[in-house]
Design a protein around this motif. Structure first.
Motif: not given
Length: 255
Positions: A142-148, A170-178, A97-101
């Motif tokens: 892996q973080q950069l490629h995760r949604p793509v 995507p996983v509900c509540g999944e953490d993404v870091k700087s 979903p675009t907002p999550t992305l």
């Protein structure tokens, strides 16, 4: 535009009727926000939530183009054709979903060094393949490629390039870091700037058989080697890289 038509086919093969673009407004001398506001089109600033968020007319924009919408599709072609030589566009396909992305990619843009905030311009098509190809560590890539599902961009010769991502849901509540860069990663990023400066000065006569992309890669790898060797003075670094260019030219001419 042939590049976009090919990406459109790729999207439809995975059952997707839309495609995403990250448009870097800082790479051009105009903002596309007034045009976006004239469309019923979904877009988000990737500087949202960052200290730079108020500078929205300079921000990289995540835009979702509906491929079945004729006006959006025509504008997509026109926009990509207009900025093809500006290194302003990174295209990709995602099922998120675009907002999550948008929230995820905003965190990827939040680059840091030793905890100090900064911007990681991963969306620059000149920088993206370096980051995705090895400059970032495994976890960061892996973080950069995760949604793509896949990425695509035009290289320095205007040739379309493609890289497969992850694209798992995507996983509900999944953490993404700087993305926190190490000293070495930051030094290698500076090598990109050094290579671009050297190329702008045109220190050597470059044969026509060496493409712009190949020449940059030689310069960039040479600057990395100079950094690893502890060469810190500009003239030392430039001399090392010019030597690498000369070696490459000699090798090719002898083949």
């Amino acid at each position: 535009m042939e590049w976009i038509s090919s990406l459109e086919d790729d999207c439809r093969q995975v059952g997707v009727e839309y495609i995403y673009m990250i448009f870097d407004q800082a790479a051009v001398d105009f903002s596309i926000i007034p045009i976006l506001n004239g469309f019923p089109i979904e877009w988000h600033s990737l500087w949202q939530g960052l200290p730079e968020e108020s500078s929205v007319r300079q921000a990289p924009l995540l835009i979702r183009f509906e491929l079945n919408n004729r006006s959006q599709r025509l504008w997509l072609d026109d926009l990509c054709g207009e900025v093809a030589t500006k290194s302003a566009v990174l295209m990709f396909c995602s099922l998120w979903p675009t907002p999550t992305l948008a929230g995820w990619l905003q965190k990827c843009t939040d680059g840091r060094h030793e905890g100090r905030p900064g911007l990681l311009r991963f969306y620059d098509p000149r920088l993206f393949p370096l980051l995705a190809g090895g400059l970032l560590n495994d976890e960061q890539r892996q973080q950069l490629h995760r949604p793509v599902l896949f990425w695509s961009w035009l290289d320095r010769d205007g040739a379309p390039q493609r890289l497969v991502g992850d694209g798992s849901p995507p996983v509900c509540g999944e953490d993404v870091k700087s993305i926190d860069l190490s000293d070495q990663q930051l030094e290698y990023l500076m090598c990109v700037c050094d290579a671009n400066i050297l190329l702008a000065q045109q220190p050597l006569a470059i044969p026509s058989f060496i493409s712009a992309e190949t020449l940059f890669q030689i310069c960039y790898r040479g600057m990395q080697e100079a950094t690893d060797k502890g060469l810190i003075m500009d003239d030392e670094r430039d001399a090392w890289v010019c030597g690498k260019i000369s070696e490459y030219i000699t090798e090719k001419l002898s083949c």
